[in-house]
Scaffold this motif. Structure first.
Motif, PDB file in Angstrom:
ATOM      1  N   THR A  84       0.839  -1.190   0.000  1.00 53.11           N
ATOM      2  CA  THR A  84       0.000   0.000   0.000  1.00 53.11           C
ATOM      3  C   THR A  84       0.880   1.248   0.000  1.00 53.11           C
ATOM      4  O   THR A  84       2.111   1.165   0.142  1.00 53.11           O
ATOM      5  CB  THR A  84      -0.877   0.037   1.262  1.00 53.11           C
ATOM      6  N   LEU A  85       0.243   2.395  -0.100  1.00 53.20           N
ATOM      7  CA  LEU A  85       0.965   3.668  -0.015  1.00 53.20           C
ATOM      8  C   LEU A  85       1.763   3.721   1.285  1.00 53.20           C
ATOM      9  O   LEU A  85       2.946   4.074   1.284  1.00 53.20           O
ATOM     10  CB  LEU A  85      -0.032   4.836  -0.086  1.00 53.20           C
ATOM     11  N   GLU A  86       1.127   3.333   2.388  1.00 53.77           N
ATOM     12  CA  GLU A  86       1.801   3.367   3.688  1.00 53.77           C
ATOM     13  C   GLU A  86       3.008   2.431   3.714  1.00 53.77           C
ATOM     14  O   GLU A  86       4.061   2.778   4.252  1.00 53.77           O
ATOM     15  CB  GLU A  86       0.810   3.006   4.811  1.00 53.77           C
ATOM     16  N   ASP A  87       2.860   1.242   3.123  1.00 51.06           N
ATOM     17  CA  ASP A  87       3.980   0.291   3.053  1.00 51.06           C
ATOM     18  C   ASP A  87       5.147   0.897   2.282  1.00 51.06           C
ATOM     19  O   ASP A  87       6.304   0.796   2.695  1.00 51.06           O
ATOM     20  CB  ASP A  87       3.565  -1.008   2.354  1.00 51.06           C
ATOM     21  N   ARG A  88       4.824   1.496   1.145  1.00 51.51           N
ATOM     22  CA  ARG A  88       5.870   2.057   0.301  1.00 51.51           C
ATOM     23  C   ARG A  88       6.555   3.242   0.962  1.00 51.51           C
ATOM     24  O   ARG A  88       7.779   3.393   0.870  1.00 51.51           O
ATOM     25  CB  ARG A  88       5.289   2.443  -1.067  1.00 51.51           C
ATOM     26  N   LEU A  89       5.777   4.102   1.640  1.00 50.92           N
ATOM     27  CA  LEU A  89       6.386   5.232   2.348  1.00 50.92           C
ATOM     28  C   LEU A  89       7.310   4.738   3.461  1.00 50.92           C
ATOM     29  O   LEU A  89       8.400   5.288   3.666  1.00 50.92           O
ATOM     30  CB  LEU A  89       5.302   6.151   2.911  1.00 50.92           C
ATOM     31  N   ALA A  90       6.894   3.690   4.171  1.00 49.25           N
ATOM     32  CA  ALA A  90       7.720   3.116   5.244  1.00 49.25           C
ATOM     33  C   ALA A  90       9.035   2.564   4.699  1.00 49.25           C
ATOM     34  O   ALA A  90      10.041   2.551   5.414  1.00 49.25           O
ATOM     35  CB  ALA A  90       6.944   2.027   5.975  1.00 49.25           C
ATOM     36  N   GLU A  91       9.023   2.133   3.443  1.00 51.32           N
ATOM     37  CA  GLU A  91      10.243   1.610   2.812  1.00 51.32           C
ATOM     38  C   GLU A  91      11.084   2.712   2.183  1.00 51.32           C
ATOM     39  O   GLU A  91      12.108   2.442   1.576  1.00 51.32           O
ATOM     40  CB  GLU A  91       9.879   0.566   1.760  1.00 51.32           C
ATOM     41  N   GLY A  92      10.612   3.961   2.293  1.00 47.68           N
ATOM     42  CA  GLY A  92      11.398   5.078   1.790  1.00 47.68           C
ATOM     43  C   GLY A  92      11.160   5.433   0.338  1.00 47.68           C
ATOM     44  O   GLY A  92      11.944   6.193  -0.242  1.00 47.68           O
ATOM     45  N   HIS A  93      10.096   4.911  -0.279  1.00 47.17           N
ATOM     46  CA  HIS A  93       9.793   5.240  -1.664  1.00 47.17           C
ATOM     47  C   HIS A  93       9.380   6.709  -1.768  1.00 47.17           C
ATOM     48  O   HIS A  93       8.680   7.226  -0.898  1.00 47.17           O
ATOM     49  CB  HIS A  93       8.657   4.369  -2.201  1.00 47.17           C
ATOM     50  N   ASP A  94       9.808   7.365  -2.840  1.00 46.65           N
ATOM     51  CA  ASP A  94       9.400   8.734  -3.126  1.00 46.65           C
ATOM     52  C   ASP A  94       8.180   8.666  -4.036  1.00 46.65           C
ATOM     53  O   ASP A  94       8.264   8.155  -5.152  1.00 46.65           O
ATOM     54  CB  ASP A  94      10.548   9.477  -3.820  1.00 46.65           C
ATOM     55  N   ILE A  95       7.048   9.138  -3.548  1.00 44.12           N
ATOM     56  CA  ILE A  95       5.786   9.028  -4.290  1.00 44.12           C
ATOM     57  C   ILE A  95       5.283  10.438  -4.573  1.00 44.12           C
ATOM     58  O   ILE A  95       4.921  11.166  -3.653  1.00 44.12           O
ATOM     59  CB  ILE A  95       4.762   8.193  -3.507  1.00 44.12           C
ATOM     60  N   ASP A  96       5.291  10.808  -5.867  1.00 41.59           N
ATOM     61  CA  ASP A  96       4.919  12.174  -6.228  1.00 41.59           C
ATOM     62  C   ASP A  96       3.397  12.366  -6.258  1.00 41.59           C
ATOM     63  O   ASP A  96       2.626  11.423  -6.108  1.00 41.59           O
ATOM     64  CB  ASP A  96       5.563  12.582  -7.556  1.00 41.59           C
TER      65      ASP A  96
END
Length: 108
Positions: A69-81
């Motif tokens: 999910t968005l939260e999972d990806r943010l926790a992994e440090g992904h940059d989401i524009d």
């Protein structure tokens, strides 16, 4: 008695597809990678829905990789524009599968 609806989340999926008649891929392509955002109560449902939609579109899904999910990806440090977030919001609002990017594969 109404059944409680489980909350949906949007999952980021990378789907590899092979060739199939009528798939719409460019001439000479051997397949493609599709970055998708799919709504579901869990990742398994999002994968099932994505595969079903792609098959309806005459595509040949071969493999699906989930990135959470968005939260999972943010926790992994992904940059989401903002554009990517807007597509995720749309997938959730429409309970849909959004194909955000298609990258065809070609043999060398």
């Amino acid at each position: 008695m109404a059944k409680d609806k489980k909350p949906h989340h949007v999952y980021t999926l990378l789907v590899e597809v092979g060739r199939m008649d009528g798939d719409g891929l460019p001439e000479g392509a051997t397949g493609a990678a599709l970055m998708c955002y799919a709504s579901g109560v869990d990742e398994a449902e999002a994968v099932r829905e994505t595969v079903a939609i792609l098959k309806q579109a005459d595509m040949n899904p071969l493999d699906v990789s989930g990135y959470g999910t968005l939260e999972d990806r943010l926790a992994e440090g992904h940059d989401i524009d903002a554009d990517e977030r807007a597509l995720m919001d749309r997938a959730l609002a429409e309970n849909a599968v959004i194909v955000a990017q298609l990258t065809p594969f070609f043999e060398d």
